[in-house]
Scaffold this active site. Structure first.
Site, PDB file in Angstrom:
ATOM      1  N   LYS A 116       0.857  -1.309  -0.147  1.00  0.00           N
ATOM      2  CA  LYS A 116      -0.131  -0.040  -0.079  1.00  0.00           C
ATOM      3  C   LYS A 116       0.942   1.188   0.055  1.00  0.00           C
ATOM      4  CE  LYS A 116      -4.068  -1.881   2.107  1.00  0.00           C
ATOM      5  NZ  LYS A 116      -3.867  -3.276   1.935  1.00  0.00           N
ATOM      6  N   GLU A 200      -3.071   6.116   8.169  1.00  0.00           N
ATOM      7  CA  GLU A 200      -3.882   7.139   7.488  1.00  0.00           C
ATOM      8  C   GLU A 200      -4.768   7.977   8.423  1.00  0.00           C
ATOM      9  OE1 GLU A 200      -6.123   4.889   4.699  1.00  0.00           O
ATOM     10  OE2 GLU A 200      -4.644   4.754   3.185  1.00  0.00           O
ATOM     11  N   HIS A 235     -14.351  -3.501   8.689  1.00  0.00           N
ATOM     12  CA  HIS A 235     -13.575  -3.349   7.435  1.00  0.00           C
ATOM     13  C   HIS A 235     -14.031  -4.375   6.421  1.00  0.00           C
ATOM     14  CE1 HIS A 235     -11.734  -0.050   9.559  1.00  0.00           C
ATOM     15  NE2 HIS A 235     -11.173  -1.040  10.523  1.00  0.00           N
ATOM     16  N   ARG A 297      -6.970  -8.255  -8.729  1.00  0.00           N
ATOM     17  CA  ARG A 297      -8.080  -9.553  -9.103  1.00  0.00           C
ATOM     18  C   ARG A 297      -9.497  -9.342  -9.430  1.00  0.00           C
ATOM     19  NH1 ARG A 297     -10.873  -9.409  -4.257  1.00  0.00           N
ATOM     20  NH2 ARG A 297      -9.722  -8.641  -2.440  1.00  0.00           N
TER      21      ARG A 297
END
Length: 627
Positions: A116, A200, A235, A297
């Site tokens: 990430k 974040e 999440h 994907r």
């Protein structure tokens, strides 16, 4: 065109791929572990190969076994589905090096988007807006804490190699950061073998918007519009829909163009998803949407995109992997209607959504009311080794209101027993006024969790119908209607009784006006049992036999809710604890589950040890209440 295809996956996605491959005249090869020897995908494929023991790390995650199976069956190509090895660049390269076709993006593209932190840096260079945060190489707890403090709470800790909601923790204050970081890193190490994280800024009114992209080996990249996946729990996505409610044309154009730029920046081929986080405090606006990550994907929620575009994304994957260009140009793609998907899981919302394993003795999915993508059937079992998904239920209609109504009707008619499901929880979500109005964000479920997960009483109509079936199954119950009190121990609104008597799964009977969404089925399993299904929820009614062999745990007994591994013990024997205090953490079904003290007291017994494998209902600890 590919003529033979090995599917390196299991369950509903394997069945989904087989369906399209068969329609295209492609021979299919399934792989299976010990636990999946009789699975639906094994029987649907033209050929099947055993690849090892039940744990995924010994079967589905062993790339060498899968490549060997492909060669042994003369398969030309390997489709990874989603999860398992689908985003493993080394496996993709090994497939290519073995002379096989990899149905997915280039290994370099997977690597570019797999971490990430590196992906965000690449997106910044490509002009794609990203969320404020820390992506640095210094991974010391002290540096991460300082960066989080500087960003301002709440923040989100995310494993750089993460996905599927794993390795992710929301932190509300500086004092919570260290514990959250430790937990995040443990889960990341277990799931991905990489403990690096990024920090974040946590958006307070967040919506999860993602864009389906598709590239080919001829340099073409198109988007197939957006999906809204804001309804999440821990999440993980629960409800997904396309298009996104409240999305205007200008914002759609901006976010989809950014997604195409992102895909082109890594020379993307095949199906992929660019995920964005939107600050929806003032509606959806192009200047308040930021890149989060790319999934290299096919996504679980791809059916909603298929429903609104008329495109078979698996067919596109197979054509592009065969060297063909994307079948349609951007100007040929459009949005037609609305589609919503619900993920039907074997889990118990009333018990913190703990996975529910065991046999599917009774399984009725809504035939004809919706599209059903599943990998199980009646008589199969939900294994503790894999994700506990039963099916994806997808409804499409001319507009959002029609799709919601169809999906709510479909999930309300689900019948599963004795495994518990989230069907009733899904039905209540779809009935929620805020959801119907399109006013949702990623915290919507948590704010209403108690209402959404409470078990509702049985209707009078269902109860009477169930009693009719019980009377037919057990003539001794005939006296129930004339004189209920004549049956010793007869109770309706009580927990399970271990004397002779009728119990109704711990709930009371009430009248539901105009409610006809119920059905019952009678069984003879150690006595007469009727299972009533109402709005997706199962109620068990039976004549409990004296000395039935059930074990009633002491209120302070901390039992393992499922087979798993103890990864952390937070208390010691003799220690005083307060209600809600963390006692230990269990890893099961690829996720961490925290067990807490049920009341104030003392740890009278502690049998759990870090690293120990435990079975369902094993006694881990015992709490004695304070005097």
């Amino acid at each position: 065109m590919i003529e033979s295809l090995l599917i390196a996956n299991r369950g509903e996605i394997a069945c989904r791929i087989i369906r399209t491959a068969r329609a295209m005249g492609i021979r299919t090869v399934a792989v299976y572990s010990d636990a999946d020897a009789k699975a639906l995908h094994v029987r649907q494929a033209d050929e099947a190969v055993h690849i090892g023991p039940s744990p995924a790390r010994e079967s589905y995650l062993v790339g060498e076994k899968i490549i060997t199976a492909a060669k042994a069956t003369n398969a030309q190509a390997i489709h990874p589905g989603y999860g398992f090895l689908s985003e493993n660049a080394d496996f993709a390269q090994a497939v290519i090096d073995a002379g096989l076709i990899w149905v997915g993006p280039l290994p370099e593209s997977i690597r570019a988007m797999g971490l990430k932190d590196a992906a965000k840096e690449r997106m910044i260079a490509a002009g794609v807006p990203v969320t404020p945060g820390y992506l640095g190489a210094d991974q010391s707890p002290e540096r991460l804490q300082r960066e989080a403090d500087a960003i301002g709470y709440p923040v989100l800790i995310k494993a750089v190699a993460g996905g599927g909601g794993k390795g992710m923790r929301r932190v509300e204050s500086a004092g919570e950061f260290a514990d959250a970081l430790d937990s995040c890193r443990r889960e990341a190490a277990s799931s991905f073998g990489n403990t690096d994280v990024l920090i974040e800024k946590y958006i307070l009114s967040p919506r999860h918007i993602e864009v389906q992209v598709f590239g080919d080996s001829h340099g073409n990249v198109v988007h197939l519009f957006e999906r809204d996946c804001s309804l999440q729990r821990r999440h993980q996505k629960v409800i997904e829909e396309a298009p996104a409610p409240g999305m205007d044309a200008a914002t759609r154009e901006a976010i989809c163009a950014a997604a195409v730029r992102a895909a082109k920046a890594v020379d993307y081929e095949g199906a992929g998803t660019i995920e964005f986080i939107a600050d929806a405090s003032d509606g959806l606006r192009a200047d308040r949407i930021w890149f989060m990550e790319m999934n290299t994907r096919l996504q679980v929620e791809h059916p909603v995109t298929e429903e609104i575009t008329g495109v078979d994304l698996v067919e596109w994957q197979l054509r592009v992997a065969s060297g063909e260009p994307i079948p349609l140009k951007q100007e040929d793609l459009g949005i037609n209607g609305w589609a919503i998907e619900a993920r039907l899981y074997a889990e118990d919302p009333a018990k913190g959504f703990l996975p529910s394993t065991g046999p599917l003795d009774h399984l009725r999915l809504p035939s004809g009311k919706a599209r059903i993508d599943t990998g199980v059937e009646e008589g199969a079992a939900i294994s503790p080794f894999y994700d506990p998904m039963i099916a994806k239920v997808i409804a499409a209609g001319p507009d959002r209101a029609a799709s919601i109504a169809s999906l709510e009707e479909a999930v309300s008619s689900v019948e599963v027993w004795p495994v518990r499901t989230n069907a009733a929880f899904l039905a209540r979500l779809l009935q929620d006024a805020d959801f119907v109005a399109g006013a949702v964000d990623t915290g919507a479920i948590d704010r209403k969790l108690e209402v959404l997960t409470s078990e509702r009483p049985i209707s009078v109509a269902l109860f009477k119908d169930a009693m009719d079936k019980l009377v037919l199954a057990d003539a001794n119950l005939g006296r129930l209607f004339s004189d209920p009190a004549s049956i010793p121990g007869f109770r309706l609104n009580a927990p399970r009784s271990f004397n002779d008597g009728l119990y109704v799964d711990g709930h009371h009977v009430t009248d539901y006006p105009d409610n006809d969404r119920f059905s019952t089925a009678a069984y003879a399993v150690g006595g007469a049992i009727a299972i009533g299904f109402q709005d997706g929820q199962a109620h068990e009614l039976s004549l409990a036999r004296r000395g039935g062999g059930h074990h009633s745990a002491h209120d302070g007994d901390i039992l393992s809710p499922m087979p798993g591994k103890v990864i952390a013990v937070e208390v010691s024997e003799g220690q005083a604890v307060i209600k809600g205090q963390k006692l230990l953490t269990l890893e099961a079904m690829k996720m961490e589950h925290t067990l807490t003290a049920p009341f104030d007291g003392t740890v009278a017994e502690l049998s759990a040890q870090p690293g120990a494998q435990v079975q369902v209902e094993a006694l881990l600890a015992r709490i004695e209440a304070s005097a």
